[in-house]
Design a protein around this motif. Structure first.
Motif, PDB file in Angstrom:
ATOM      1  N   ASN A   3     -22.438-114.171 -19.800  1.00  0.00           N
ATOM      2  CA  ASN A   3     -23.887-114.315 -19.671  1.00  0.00           C
ATOM      3  C   ASN A   3     -24.293-115.663 -20.270  1.00  0.00           C
ATOM      4  O   ASN A   3     -24.003-115.933 -21.438  1.00  0.00           O
ATOM      5  N   HIS A   5     -27.008-116.667 -21.349  1.00  0.00           N
ATOM      6  CA  HIS A   5     -27.935-116.502 -22.467  1.00  0.00           C
ATOM      7  C   HIS A   5     -27.177-116.207 -23.763  1.00  0.00           C
ATOM      8  O   HIS A   5     -27.695-116.398 -24.841  1.00  0.00           O
ATOM      9  N   ARG A  76     -34.615-107.953 -28.063  1.00  0.00           N
ATOM     10  CA  ARG A  76     -33.923-108.709 -27.015  1.00  0.00           C
ATOM     11  C   ARG A  76     -32.599-109.262 -27.542  1.00  0.00           C
ATOM     12  O   ARG A  76     -31.612-109.309 -26.808  1.00  0.00           O
ATOM     13  N   SER A  81     -30.345-110.056 -24.365  1.00  0.00           N
ATOM     14  CA  SER A  81     -31.148-110.773 -23.371  1.00  0.00           C
ATOM     15  C   SER A  81     -32.043-111.844 -23.992  1.00  0.00           C
ATOM     16  O   SER A  81     -32.846-112.454 -23.290  1.00  0.00           O
ATOM     17  N   ALA A  84     -33.703-115.416 -22.455  1.00  0.00           N
ATOM     18  CA  ALA A  84     -34.014-115.328 -21.035  1.00  0.00           C
ATOM     19  C   ALA A  84     -35.475-114.935 -20.890  1.00  0.00           C
ATOM     20  O   ALA A  84     -35.962-114.045 -21.589  1.00  0.00           O
ATOM     21  N   ASP A  89     -36.286-114.354 -15.705  1.00  0.00           N
ATOM     22  CA  ASP A  89     -34.905-114.297 -16.179  1.00  0.00           C
ATOM     23  C   ASP A  89     -34.226-115.661 -16.264  1.00  0.00           C
ATOM     24  O   ASP A  89     -33.024-115.742 -16.465  1.00  0.00           O
TER      25      ASP A  89
END
Length: 113
Positions: A3, A5, A76, A81, A84, A89
């Protein structure tokens, strides 16, 4: 695939967010204490104290809103996440996160919000 992020140093932002949260909680506690103190018997002083209380209440509301944002940012981080935009996103630029670590939006989505 990793990912994108996750490449960000979330521990750094978590530390910043937790420190800011503690600072706001201390200020809110002081505001709550100040609002609970006895008021003067003098009517002119009571009017001034009432105005001061309104300002303190507004500061408290702003602080509580920031705390909600910080808690959401910490969630988050926990969810993986952080960094993002919650709307599109796309990655939130580090410059923006450094300025407002609890922001949930990239600059484009924040302008549209």
């Amino acid at each position: 695939m990793e990912n994108p992020h996750q490449a960000m140093d979330t521990a750094h932002f978590e530390s910043i967010l937790l420190a800011r949260k503690a600072e706001i909680e201390r200020r809110l506690s002081k505001i709550e204490h100040d609002l609970g103190t006895l008021k003067s018997a003098d009517s002119a002083e009571r009017a001034t104290e009432s105005e001061n209380d309104e300002v303190l209440e507004e500061f408290g509301q702003v602080g509580e809103a920031e705390l909600r944002g910080i808690d959401a940012a910490l969630a988050r981080i926990e969810a993986g996440s952080f960094g993002a935009c919650v709307r599109c996103d796309e990655p939130i630029p580090l410059e923006r996160l450094n300025a407002v670590p609890h922001t949930p939006f990239c600059a484009r989505c924040a302008a549209d919000h």
